[in-house]
Design a protein around this motif. Structure first.
Motif, PDB file in Angstrom:
ATOM      1  N   ILE A   1      -7.907  25.424 -13.156  1.00 53.81           N
ATOM      2  CA  ILE A   1      -7.078  25.407 -11.945  1.00 53.81           C
ATOM      3  C   ILE A   1      -6.612  23.981 -11.648  1.00 53.81           C
ATOM      4  O   ILE A   1      -5.440  23.727 -11.370  1.00 53.81           O
TER       5      ILE A   1
ATOM      6  N   GLU B   1       2.779  28.456 -10.280  1.00 50.57           N
ATOM      7  CA  GLU B   1       1.792  29.201  -9.514  1.00 50.57           C
ATOM      8  C   GLU B   1       0.526  29.460 -10.326  1.00 50.57           C
ATOM      9  O   GLU B   1       0.600  29.807 -11.508  1.00 50.57           O
ATOM     10  N   VAL B   2      -0.609  29.270  -9.681  1.00 49.20           N
ATOM     11  CA  VAL B   2      -1.878  29.690 -10.276  1.00 49.20           C
ATOM     12  C   VAL B   2      -2.422  30.816  -9.406  1.00 49.20           C
ATOM     13  O   VAL B   2      -2.500  30.684  -8.182  1.00 49.20           O
TER      14      VAL B   2
ATOM     15  N   GLY C   1      -5.794  25.426  -4.481  1.00 49.34           N
ATOM     16  CA  GLY C   1      -4.381  25.548  -4.816  1.00 49.34           C
ATOM     17  C   GLY C   1      -4.080  26.793  -5.641  1.00 49.34           C
ATOM     18  O   GLY C   1      -3.391  26.709  -6.664  1.00 49.34           O
ATOM     19  N   VAL C   2      -4.608  27.916  -5.197  1.00 48.10           N
ATOM     20  CA  VAL C   2      -4.367  29.172  -5.909  1.00 48.10           C
ATOM     21  C   VAL C   2      -3.946  30.254  -4.920  1.00 48.10           C
ATOM     22  O   VAL C   2      -4.228  30.165  -3.726  1.00 48.10           O
TER      23      VAL C   2
ATOM     24  N   ASN D   1      -2.652  22.749 -11.900  1.00 46.98           N
ATOM     25  CA  ASN D   1      -1.980  22.195 -10.725  1.00 46.98           C
ATOM     26  C   ASN D   1      -1.551  20.750 -10.951  1.00 46.98           C
ATOM     27  O   ASN D   1      -0.481  20.341 -10.506  1.00 46.98           O
ATOM     28  N   THR D   2      -2.384  19.988 -11.657  1.00 42.73           N
ATOM     29  CA  THR D   2      -2.008  18.601 -11.955  1.00 42.73           C
ATOM     30  C   THR D   2      -0.778  18.571 -12.867  1.00 42.73           C
ATOM     31  O   THR D   2       0.092  17.716 -12.729  1.00 42.73           O
TER      32      THR D   2
ATOM     33  N   ARG E   1      -1.027  13.469 -13.919  1.00 40.86           N
ATOM     34  CA  ARG E   1      -0.311  14.287 -14.886  1.00 40.86           C
ATOM     35  C   ARG E   1      -0.109  13.548 -16.217  1.00 40.86           C
ATOM     36  O   ARG E   1      -0.367  14.086 -17.296  1.00 40.86           O
TER      37      ARG E   1
ATOM     38  N   GLY F   1       1.530  20.666 -12.860  1.00 42.40           N
ATOM     39  CA  GLY F   1       2.697  21.067 -12.085  1.00 42.40           C
ATOM     40  C   GLY F   1       3.253  22.445 -12.374  1.00 42.40           C
ATOM     41  O   GLY F   1       4.471  22.658 -12.294  1.00 42.40           O
TER      42      GLY F   1
END
Lengths: 429, 324
Positions: free
Chosen positions: B186, B196-197, B214-215, B190-191, B25, B193
Motif C-alpha cells: 500500500i 487508487e488502492v 490511503g486506501v 501510493n508513493t 518516489r 502515485g
C-alpha cells in the motif's frame, strides 16, 4: 541529623485541604506541624529553611507505585525508589502489590515496611493483593492485610478469573472498608496489544489495544461497584469514554474516585512512532481527544488524583523490538514538574494541581495525610516555581532511567523535601 | 529518528532497507531501475556479477522461511558475496539471550549486512539502530509491520506488465490486518502515485482506521474488483478461523476466493498476483493461479533481481549494468 525545631520562613504556603494559599511561615516540632503563620511563644528555632520565592506545600502522595522490591531489585530497590521520591517532593508512596512474592500476606508487607523504615526517605504504604498471588482465582487474606496496615487492595493489572470472583472480592474488601484499586481492562480485548488501536498501530503493524478494552471493563466494574457498595478507585484511566462513565456513575451516587497517570496528560498514540519504546506504556497513550477529556477531568474534579504510575526498568527491558519491551515509565521525578507544566499551560491553577497530588489521593484512600494542619506529620515539599532545568535521564535517582521526557525543559524544581520533619532532599546542600 | 534518516545517509543513498515508508518516489524508481539492470528476459538465468566480492552477508532469520531466505541467499551469491545463514533458534533466545546479545555475537564475525526476519514489528529498525556503523540491515519481514523487498518485487512485476503506475487501480484482497506485505504494498503503490488502492476483506481482517493508509475499503469482492488493473491476493492463515475472525475457510472462499468468473469483473488485461505460498481453493482457484492472467511465478524470479538491487545499493555498489 534530626532538627527538632524547624522554621520554614518566607514561603508561599499552599495547603489545598485547608484552603490556604498565602505567605505563611511554618513551625515544625518533633516531626509534626507545630504552628502555621505566627511563631508560637517560646518556640526555640534550631534550624531555618529560607523559602523566600518558593512554594511550600504538603509532601506529595503517589498512588500506585511499582517498588520492585522484593523480587526485581535490578529494576529498583526500596531505597533507590524512595530516594527518587524524595527528590521529586513525594513523601508518601502507595505501592502496588505486584512484587515477587506479591503482597498477599502480612509477611511480605512487613518486609517492605521494615526496609522502607531503614531507608527512611519516605513513607511507604501498601496496597495488598485482592486475590492470592494475584492469580484472580481465590481471595487474598484481606482481613489480615488490613490488620497489618495495608491501606487498600488491588489485583494490579492481572486478570480476574471471572466476574463472579470480582464481585466477591469487592464485597469481601468492603467488609473491612478497604478501598479497591481497579485497573480495569478486558484481557481478551487487550490480547497481545501494545499500543493504542488506531492509525499509528495500523501503520507500524503493532498489535493494538482498543479503547473498548478499558471501557468494557470500566462498565463492568462500575456495575459491580454499584451492586456491592464497595469503595472503588479507578487507577490510570486512559480513555475519554471511561471518564464520562465515571462521571455518570458518580452522579448516580456511587462511592468512587479515579486517577490518571501524569504522562497520559501529555503524550499521544502518535508518540510511539519510530518504535519509541520509552513511549511503551500500559494502558497505552491514546488520542488527542482522549487526552483533552482527561485534562478537562483533572481540571473540573471528575478525576481528583494524578499519579506517576511509576514503573522503573533496567536498560535491557527497553532495549528490544517494541512489542518485546516492558511497558512503563520511571515517573517519580517528573510527577511534580509535569503537573507544573499543566499549570503553565493553563489547564490547572497551582492550588488545584497540588490538591491532585496531596489532598486528592489522601481522600481517595481515607488517609490523614496530604495536609498541613497543626499536629499533622510534617511531610513537606518546597519548590522553586521559577527554576528552569532540563531532564537528563541518566541523572534520575530512580533505578529506572526509562522516561520519554528526556531533554524536556521544565520550570519548577523541588529544593527541599521533608518527611516527618526531617530533610530527605535538599538541592541546595 | 525518522525512517528516512535511518534508512539513508547524508547524501540520500540507501543504508538500510527497513520499510517503504520514508522513501520518495524517485528513490523507489531507482531501486526498480537498478533491479531492471539485473533482471534478464523471463526464463533466462540472471548472470553472476562480482559487485559484492569479499562482502559477507548474514541471513538472520528468527522466523522460519526457507523460501524468502533462499531468494536472498541466491541474490547475494549472484552478487559474489559470501553468505552465512543464521537461523536463530527461538527457544535459545527465550532462554535468556537477548536480541542484542545475538546481534553482538554475530557482529563479532564481521558481517557487512544483515538480512533480518523477526516476528516482532520493529525488529529490523531495532537492529539497524544497534548495529555497528557501516553494517547494513535489510528487512526481510518484521511482525505485521513491513516486508519492503516483497513490495518492491511486486512493484517491479506491475511495472513490467503495466508500465506507468499513475493510471492504475489496484485491489488487495484478504487478510490485510495481519499482513506486513500488504502494508508495504500500500505504501509503495501510493508513493509511486497510482490512481487508487483498494482493500477488499471482511472487517475482521482489516486493521483499525485502515483508510488512513490511503486506501478505499470494499467488503464485496465483485464490486471491489470492478475496473482494476491489478489484483493482489493475500494468503489466509488457518489460525484466523481459530481466533474467531472468520467462520470457515469455506465461507471465506465463497465470499472472497478469486475464481475465473469473478476475475471477469476486473479489466480484461488485469494481472493476478500473490506473495505466496498460495492456498489453492481457499483464496484462489487453481484455474486462476495457473491461468493466463497470473504472474505469480514471475514475481518469484523478479524477487531475486530486486534483492540484488537493494543489497548492492545498500553496500554502495549499485548499477549492475556498468559492471556486468
Amino acid at each position: 541529623m534530626i532538627a527538632v525545631n524547624l522554621h520554614i520562613r518566607g514561603g508561599r504556603l499552599i495547603d489545598p485541604a485547608n484552603g490556604i494559599d498565602a505567605d505563611l511561615d511554618l513551625y515544625l516540632k518533633h516531626g509534626r506541624v507545630h504552628a502555621v503563620g505566627k511563631r508560637p511563644d517560646g518556640f526555640r528555632i534550631d534550624k531555618t529553611i529560607n523559602a523566600r520565592g518558593k512554594i511550600v506545600c504538603p509532601g506529595l502522595i503517589d498512588l500506585g507505585v511499582h517498588l520492585r522490591e522484593p523480587g526485581e531489585e535490578h529494576k529498583g530497590t526500596i531505597c533507590s525508589e524512595t530516594a527518587a521520591a524524595a527528590k521529586g517532593g513525594i513523601t508518601t508512596l502507595i505501592c502496588m502489590p505486584n512484587t515477587d512474592p506479591v503482597i498477599d500476606t502480612p509477611a511480605v508487607w512487613e518486609l517492605i515496611r521494615r526496609r522502607a523504615k531503614a531507608c527512611s526517605n519516605a513513607r511507604v504504604l501498601a496496597i495488598g493483593a485482592l486475590t492470592r498471588k494475584l492469580a484472580g482465582e481465590q481471595l487474598a487474606e484481606m482481613g489480615a492485610l488490613k490488620q497489618a496496615g495495608c491501606v487498600a487492595v488491588s489485583n494490579a493489572r492481572k486478570r480476574m478469573a471471572n466476574t463472579l470472583v470480582t464481585r466477591h472480592a469487592l464485597e469481601y474488601a468492603s467488609t473491612f472498608d478497604l478501598p479497591v484499586i481497579l485497573c480495569s481492562e478486558d484481557p481478551h480485548l487487550k490480547a497481545d496489544g501494545c499500543v493504542h488501536e488506531g492509525g499509528i498501530a495500523t501503520r507500524l503493524g503493532l498489535p493494538g489495544i482498543p479503547s473498548a478494552a478499558e471501557t468494557v471493563a470500566v462498565a463492568r466494574d462500575l456495575a459491580l461497584t454499584e451492586h456491592t457498595h464497595s469503595r472503588s478507585h479507578f487507577h490510570t484511566l486512559s480513555t475519554g469514554r471511561a471518564i464520562e462513565m465515571i462521571r455518570q456513575a458518580r452522579h448516580g451516587g456511587a462511592k468512587l474516585s479515579a486517577d490518571v497517570a501524569i504522562h497520559q496528560l501529555f503524550l499521544l498514540d502518535t508518540d510511539v512512532d519510530g518504535f519509541n519504546a520509552d513511549c511503551h506504556v500500559d494502558p497505552p497513550f491514546r488520542t488527542q481527544t482522549d487526552r483533552d477529556i482527561l485534562r478537562q477531568a483533572v481540571a473540573n474534579g471528575d478525576i481528583e488524583v494524578i499519579c506517576s504510575d511509576h514503573q522503573p526498568h533496567e536498560e535491557d527491558a527497553k532495549t528490544a523490538p517494541f512489542p518485546l519491551t516492558a511497558p512503563g515509565i520511571s515517573g517519580l521525578e517528573t510527577l511534580l514538574p509535569l503537573c507544573l507544566k499543566l499549570v503553565e499551560e493553563g489547564v490547572l491553577d497551582l492550588s488545584t494541581a497540588i490538591a491532585r497530588l496531596t489532598h486528592g489521593p489522601a481522600q481517595a484512600l481515607g488517609l490523614p495525610l496530604g495536609r498541613l494542619d497543626v499536629g499533622h506529620s510534617a511531610d513537606i515539599c518546597i519548590f522553586d516555581p521559577d527554576s528552569i532545568w532540563t531532564l537528563h535521564p541518566a541523572e534520575l535517582h530512580s533505578g529506572g532511567k526509562n522516561t520519554p521526557f528526556g531533554d524536556w525543559e521544565f520550570r519548577g524544581k523541588v529544593t527541599q523535601t521533608l518527611f516527618e520533619g526531617r530533610i530527605t532532599w535538599n538541592s541546595e546542600s | 529518528m525518522s525512517n528516512e534518516q535511518l534508512q539513508t545517509d547524508e547524501q540520500g543513498r540507501l543504508r538500510h532497507f527497513l520499510s517503504i515508508e520514508g522513501f520518495r518516489r524517485e528513490q523507489l524508481l531507482q531501486i526498480l531501475d537498478t533491479a531492471e539492470s539485473f533482471a534478464m528476459l523471463p526464463g533466462r538465468q540472471v548472470k553472476k556479477v562480482p559487485l559484492l566480492r569479499g562482502k559477507i552477508i548474514t541471513n538472520l532469520f528468527f522466523e522460519n522461511s526457507t523460501r524468502t531466505r533462499t531468494t536472498f541467499e541466491l541474490a547475494a551469491k549472484l552478487l559474489s558475496a559470501d553468505v552465512i545463514n543464521f537461523n536463530v533458534d527461538i527457544s535459545a533466545t527465550s532462554k535468556g539471550e537477548t536480541l542484542l546479545d545475538t546481534l553482538r555475537n554475530i557482529e563479532a564475525m564481521h558481517s557487512d549486512m544483515f538480512v533480518v526476519r523477526h516476528s516482532a514489528s520493529g525488529a529490523a529498525h531495532f537492529i539497524a539502530r544497534h548495529a555497528a556503523p557501516g553494517v547494513s540491515v535489510i528487512n526481510a519481514g518484521d511482525g505485521r509491520h513491513a516486508h519492503p523487498t516483497q513490495a518492491m518485487l511486486d512493484m517491479f512485476t506491475i511495472r513490467r506488465h503495466k508500465g506507468d503506475f499513475t493510471p492504475l487501480r489496484i485491489a488487495i484482497v484478504g487478510d490485510v490486518q495481519h499482513s506486513r506485505v500488504a502494508r508495504s504494498q500500500i505504501m509503495a503503490l501510493n508513493t509511486l502515485g497510482v490512481t487508487e488502492v483498494r482493500v477488499i476483506a471482511p472487517r475482521t481482517l482489516l486493521p483499525a482506521d485502515v483508510r488512513t493508509l490511503g486506501v478505499h475499503v470494499f467488503h464485496d469482492l465483485e464490486r471491489g474488483l470492478q475496473d482494476v488493473d491489478v489484483v493482489i491476493m493475500l494468503r489466509l492463515q488457518h489460525e484466523r478461523m481459530e481466533n474467531a475472525l472468520l467462520p470457515s475457510a469455506h465461507e471465506y472462499f465463497q465470499l472472497y476466493g478469486l475464481t475465473a468468473e469473478r476475475l471477469q469483473y476486473a479489466k480484461p488485461d488485469a494481472i493476478v498476483m500473490h506473495p505466496g505460498p498460495i492456498n489453492r481453493g481457499v483464496e484462489i482457484t487453481s484455474e486462476v493461479a495457473d491461468g493466463p492472467q497470473s504472474v505469480i511465478l514471475q514475481q518469484v524470479s523478479y524477487g531475486i533481481a530486486i534483492r540484488m538491487a537493494v543489497m548492492s545499493m545498500a553496500l554502495g555498489n549499485s548499477g549492475g549494468e556498468q559492471s556486468s
